[in-house]
Design a protein around this motif. Structure first.
Motif, PDB file in Angstrom:
ATOM      1  N   VAL A  18      48.093  27.279  27.911  1.00 27.86           N
ATOM      2  CA  VAL A  18      48.046  26.948  26.489  1.00 27.86           C
ATOM      3  C   VAL A  18      47.585  25.505  26.333  1.00 27.86           C
ATOM      4  O   VAL A  18      48.049  24.617  27.045  1.00 27.86           O
ATOM      5  CB  VAL A  18      49.436  27.135  25.837  1.00 27.86           C
ATOM      6  CG1 VAL A  18      49.419  26.685  24.386  1.00 27.86           C
ATOM      7  CG2 VAL A  18      49.879  28.586  25.947  1.00 27.86           C
ATOM      8  N   VAL A  19      46.663  25.295  25.406  1.00 27.64           N
ATOM      9  CA  VAL A  19      46.211  23.949  25.077  1.00 27.64           C
ATOM     10  C   VAL A  19      46.550  23.675  23.623  1.00 27.64           C
ATOM     11  O   VAL A  19      46.438  24.548  22.777  1.00 27.64           O
ATOM     12  CB  VAL A  19      44.694  23.746  25.328  1.00 27.64           C
ATOM     13  CG1 VAL A  19      44.373  23.697  26.794  1.00 27.64           C
ATOM     14  CG2 VAL A  19      43.865  24.808  24.650  1.00 27.64           C
ATOM     15  N   THR A  20      46.992  22.457  23.364  1.00 26.82           N
ATOM     16  CA  THR A  20      47.304  22.051  22.000  1.00 26.82           C
ATOM     17  C   THR A  20      46.448  20.841  21.650  1.00 26.82           C
ATOM     18  O   THR A  20      45.749  20.288  22.510  1.00 26.82           O
ATOM     19  CB  THR A  20      48.801  21.707  21.863  1.00 26.82           C
ATOM     20  OG1 THR A  20      49.133  20.697  22.826  1.00 26.82           O
ATOM     21  CG2 THR A  20      49.679  22.937  22.082  1.00 26.82           C
ATOM     22  N   LYS A  21      46.512  20.433  20.407  1.00 27.87           N
ATOM     23  CA  LYS A  21      45.686  19.325  19.923  1.00 27.87           C
ATOM     24  C   LYS A  21      45.798  18.109  20.845  1.00 27.87           C
ATOM     25  O   LYS A  21      46.881  17.731  21.259  1.00 27.87           O
ATOM     26  CB  LYS A  21      46.091  18.944  18.504  1.00 27.87           C
ATOM     27  CG  LYS A  21      45.149  17.948  17.868  1.00 27.87           C
ATOM     28  CD  LYS A  21      45.357  17.894  16.384  1.00 27.87           C
ATOM     29  CE  LYS A  21      44.410  16.938  15.709  1.00 27.87           C
ATOM     30  NZ  LYS A  21      43.032  17.340  15.712  1.00 27.87           N
ATOM     31  N   CYS A  23      44.967  17.810  23.915  1.00 35.10           N
ATOM     32  CA  CYS A  23      45.066  18.097  25.351  1.00 35.10           C
ATOM     33  C   CYS A  23      43.679  17.945  25.961  1.00 35.10           C
ATOM     34  O   CYS A  23      42.668  18.233  25.316  1.00 35.10           O
ATOM     35  CB  CYS A  23      45.533  19.535  25.604  1.00 35.10           C
ATOM     36  SG  CYS A  23      47.300  19.769  25.555  1.00 35.10           S
ATOM     37  N   TYR A  39      40.779  19.225  23.459  1.00 30.54           N
ATOM     38  CA  TYR A  39      41.002  20.302  22.495  1.00 30.54           C
ATOM     39  C   TYR A  39      41.371  19.650  21.168  1.00 30.54           C
ATOM     40  O   TYR A  39      42.373  18.942  21.068  1.00 30.54           O
ATOM     41  CB  TYR A  39      42.111  21.234  22.987  1.00 30.54           C
ATOM     42  CG  TYR A  39      42.272  22.463  22.125  1.00 30.54           C
ATOM     43  CD1 TYR A  39      41.340  23.486  22.166  1.00 30.54           C
ATOM     44  CD2 TYR A  39      43.354  22.588  21.268  1.00 30.54           C
ATOM     45  CE1 TYR A  39      41.485  24.614  21.385  1.00 30.54           C
ATOM     46  CE2 TYR A  39      43.507  23.713  20.476  1.00 30.54           C
ATOM     47  CZ  TYR A  39      42.572  24.722  20.541  1.00 30.54           C
ATOM     48  OH  TYR A  39      42.712  25.838  19.755  1.00 30.54           O
ATOM     49  N   ASP A  42      43.934  22.354  15.473  1.00 22.88           N
ATOM     50  CA  ASP A  42      45.345  22.232  15.114  1.00 22.88           C
ATOM     51  C   ASP A  42      46.179  23.393  15.646  1.00 22.88           C
ATOM     52  O   ASP A  42      47.361  23.237  15.920  1.00 22.88           O
ATOM     53  CB  ASP A  42      45.502  22.141  13.590  1.00 22.88           C
ATOM     54  CG  ASP A  42      44.963  20.822  13.052  1.00 22.88           C
ATOM     55  OD1 ASP A  42      45.112  19.798  13.740  1.00 22.88           O
ATOM     56  OD2 ASP A  42      44.394  20.820  11.942  1.00 22.88           O
ATOM     57  N   THR A  43      45.554  24.560  15.782  1.00 19.32           N
ATOM     58  CA  THR A  43      46.270  25.722  16.306  1.00 19.32           C
ATOM     59  C   THR A  43      46.086  25.782  17.823  1.00 19.32           C
ATOM     60  O   THR A  43      45.016  25.454  18.331  1.00 19.32           O
ATOM     61  CB  THR A  43      45.745  27.027  15.682  1.00 19.32           C
ATOM     62  OG1 THR A  43      44.335  27.112  15.905  1.00 19.32           O
ATOM     63  CG2 THR A  43      46.024  27.070  14.189  1.00 19.32           C
ATOM     64  N   PRO A  44      47.118  26.201  18.548  1.00 14.17           N
ATOM     65  CA  PRO A  44      47.007  26.270  20.005  1.00 14.17           C
ATOM     66  C   PRO A  44      45.923  27.250  20.454  1.00 14.17           C
ATOM     67  O   PRO A  44      45.605  28.207  19.757  1.00 14.17           O
ATOM     68  CB  PRO A  44      48.388  26.759  20.449  1.00 14.17           C
ATOM     69  CG  PRO A  44      49.302  26.428  19.327  1.00 14.17           C
ATOM     70  CD  PRO A  44      48.467  26.543  18.085  1.00 14.17           C
ATOM     71  N   LYS A  55      47.950  15.989  28.927  1.00 14.61           N
ATOM     72  CA  LYS A  55      47.884  15.088  27.779  1.00 14.61           C
ATOM     73  C   LYS A  55      47.876  13.664  28.296  1.00 14.61           C
ATOM     74  O   LYS A  55      48.594  13.335  29.247  1.00 14.61           O
ATOM     75  CB  LYS A  55      49.089  15.293  26.855  1.00 14.61           C
ATOM     76  CG  LYS A  55      48.928  16.442  25.912  1.00 14.61           C
ATOM     77  CD  LYS A  55      49.830  16.244  24.699  1.00 14.61           C
ATOM     78  CE  LYS A  55      49.622  17.388  23.750  1.00 14.61           C
ATOM     79  NZ  LYS A  55      49.072  16.979  22.494  1.00 14.61           N
TER      80      LYS A  55
END
Length: 149
Positions: A18-21, A23, A39, A42-44, A55
């Motif tokens: 999973v990548v989030t903002k 990352c 990445y 805003d959405t994973p 991060k």
């Protein structure tokens, strides 16, 4: 799916990362050809299990990518690559790379200036493409006799 016309994940995504903002994700076996990105959504999202995801703690990730794109950054990455068939860069090796970094308070300013330069470069490329298409159209008019000189 925004990059390709189809969904690129396999049926089973349970092992995907999973990548989030903000990352940073990179393919360890393709980093030497620029397979690294931030990445920004805003959405994973998810990336292949072969990717390394992290991060930045003490650095703006945009600034990290800019540093890695410099001649010195590319040299350092190349010096840490290892492997027999395909060169690879482990996260621990990426963390070991030493690059001279300006004072922290200048990072945002430097990134902003470089982003302005990139935007300006993109505008000039767009204008050049337009002028080339316009020239081609005018040449066709001249060749077809629609316009006489």
């Amino acid at each position: 799916s925004s990059q390709f016309s189809k969904q690129v994940a396999s049926e089973d995504v349970s092992k995907y990362k999973v990548v989030t903002k903000d990352c940073v994700a990179y393919n360890p076996s393709r980093i030497n050809v620029g397979s690294i990105a931030i990445y920004n959504e805003d959405t994973p999202g998810i990336v292949s299990p072969m990717y390394v995801v992290f991060k930045c703690v003490n650095m703006d990730p945009r600034f990290l990518l800019l540093l890695l794109e410099t001649a010195r950054g590319k040299y350092e990455v190349k010096s840490y690559l290892s492997g027999s068939v395909r060169d690879s860069l482990a996260l621990e090796d990426l963390k070991s790379i030493e690059i001279a970094v300006p004072p922290k308070e200048k990072w945002g300013e430097i990134v902003d200036i470089l982003n302005i330069i990139d935007a300006q470069y993109s505008l000039y490329n767009d204008k050049l493409s337009f002028l080339k298409r316009q020239r081609k159209a005018l040449q066709q008019y001249l060749l077809n006799g629609v316009v006489r000189v």
